[in-house]
Design an enzyme around this catalytic site. Structure first.
Site, PDB file in Angstrom:
ATOM      1  N   CYS A  50       1.015  -0.584   0.175  1.00  0.00           N
ATOM      2  CA  CYS A  50       0.150  -0.157   0.031  1.00  0.00           C
ATOM      3  C   CYS A  50       0.451   1.246   0.284  1.00  0.00           C
ATOM      4  O   CYS A  50       1.384   1.462   1.127  1.00  0.00           O
ATOM      5  CB  CYS A  50      -1.078  -0.056   1.314  1.00  0.00           C
ATOM      6  SG  CYS A  50      -2.120   1.160   1.356  1.00  0.00           S
TER       7      CYS A  50
ATOM      8  N   CYS B  55      -1.266   3.451  -6.518  1.00  0.00           N
ATOM      9  CA  CYS B  55      -2.440   2.619  -5.217  1.00  0.00           C
ATOM     10  C   CYS B  55      -2.642   1.363  -6.197  1.00  0.00           C
ATOM     11  O   CYS B  55      -2.799   1.134  -6.935  1.00  0.00           O
ATOM     12  CB  CYS B  55      -3.229   3.402  -5.170  1.00  0.00           C
ATOM     13  SG  CYS B  55      -4.349   2.462  -4.176  1.00  0.00           S
TER      14      CYS B  55
HETATM   15  N1  DGL Z   1      -4.323   0.869  -1.890  1.00  0.00           N
HETATM   16  C1  DGL Z   1      -3.110   1.594  -1.256  1.00  0.00           C
HETATM   17  C2  DGL Z   1      -2.432   2.305  -2.393  1.00  0.00           C
HETATM   18  O1  DGL Z   1      -1.985   1.856  -2.358  1.00  0.00           O
HETATM   19  C3  DGL Z   1      -4.997   2.999  -0.284  1.00  0.00           C
HETATM   20  C4  DGL Z   1      -6.140   2.806  -0.863  1.00  0.00           C
HETATM   21  C5  DGL Z   1      -6.629   3.680   0.169  1.00  0.00           C
HETATM   22  O2  DGL Z   1      -6.700   2.743   1.651  1.00  0.00           O
HETATM   23  O3  DGL Z   1      -7.144   4.754   0.027  1.00  0.00           O
HETATM   24  O4  DGL Z   1      -2.779   3.885  -1.739  1.00  0.00           O
END
Ligand code: DGL
Length: 265
Positions: A75, A186
């Site tokens: 993430c 993301c």
């Molecule tokens: N999947 C996450 C990222 O790579 C974040 C998504 C979220 O929860 O806003 O930033």
């Protein structure tokens, strides 16, 4: 001393990290994997860094209690908020974070304009500003926060008309600005590649860092003599929201049925 056969813990605010988990499983099929989706607290993109740090601390402690030999923050938003804190807490524990692919994009662009799709939290962070300072001096970087995308992907929606319209609204200004390279900053967004393929000209490169994260995990484990020799145990999944809800979207996002346990955090 961790053992080669110990599992690797992989976490995300929700299902996005499954795009990274797939790359890890492809590169390191002998590794046993634990996956925590913090679905009770998604989206991280609109939460404070402090809040995200607390969640990541709790999840890291959970992985350690499960005997994990390493942790992957699958993430971008969690990485900017929490990776330094976790490295301080656990200096000897291999920890892999991730960041938007600014360096490869700056090297690849021919138009000199690069677009970044990411969460508000990632784009507003000092870590992202430092990344631009370091690697993007000779190119123009156009950033685009994308509220709303994560929630749709969490629901298993990868193709509705509403999603297409939302995504189009984020991508169009980047193309109009002359971007020939789009960074998916993301881990949820790689699930939108089929939709993006319809709206982005073929000569625009769309890049993410899932495979690079898997390679970095491989390097860290190898350097410590911790690469598994197999066979891997079945991946185990936890969600901090209703486990059934994650279980229901796994066939779409992970391409197979899988039991999900409730995360006791
Ligand atoms: N999947 C996450 C990222 O790579 C974040 C998504 C979220 O929860 O806003 O930033």
């Amino acid at each position: 001393m961790a053992e080669r056969s110990a599992p690797v813990g992989v976490m995300d605010s929700g299902v996005g990290g499954l795009s990274v988990l797939a790359e890890i499983q492809r590169l390191l099929p002998d590794e046993s994997l634990l996956y925590v989706a913090d679905c009770g607290h998604v989206p991280y993109g609109e939460k404070s860094p402090d809040y995200i740090r607390q969640r990541c601390r709790a999840i890291a402690a959970f992985f350690r209690a499960q005997g994990a030999k390493a942790m992957v923050l699958a993430c971008n938003t969690a990485t900017v908020a929490a990776v330094a804190d976790l490295r301080e807490l656990y200096p000897d524990w291999p920890l892999v974070g991730m960041e938007p692919a600014v360096k490869p994009a700056a090297a690849a662009t021919r138009s000199g304009v690069v677009g970044v799709l990411a969460t508000t939290g990632t784009l507003q962070s000092a870590k992202f500003a430092a990344l631009l300072d370091r690697f993007a001096n000779d190119v123009r970087v156009v950033t685009q926060p994308c509220p709303g995308l994560v929630e749709r992907i969490e629901a298993g929606d990868l193709s509705s008309a509403q999603l297409r319209q939302l995504l189009q609204g984020y991508v169009q200004p980047l193309l109009a600005a002359g971007c020939d390279t789009l960074i998916l900053g993301c881990t949820h967004y790689p699930f939108l590649r089929p939709l993006l393929a319809d709206m982005v000209p073929a000569d625009v490169a769309v890049i993410d860092t899932g495979a690079a994260v898997a390679r970095q995990l491989q390097r860290l484990l190898d350097a410590r003599g911790l690469l598994a020799e197999g066979p891997a145990r079945e991946a185990a999944f936890w969600s901090s929201a209703d486990p059934q809800a994650l279980s229901a979207v796994l066939p779409v996002l992970w391409h197979r049925q899988h039991p999900v346990q409730g995360l006791p955090l």
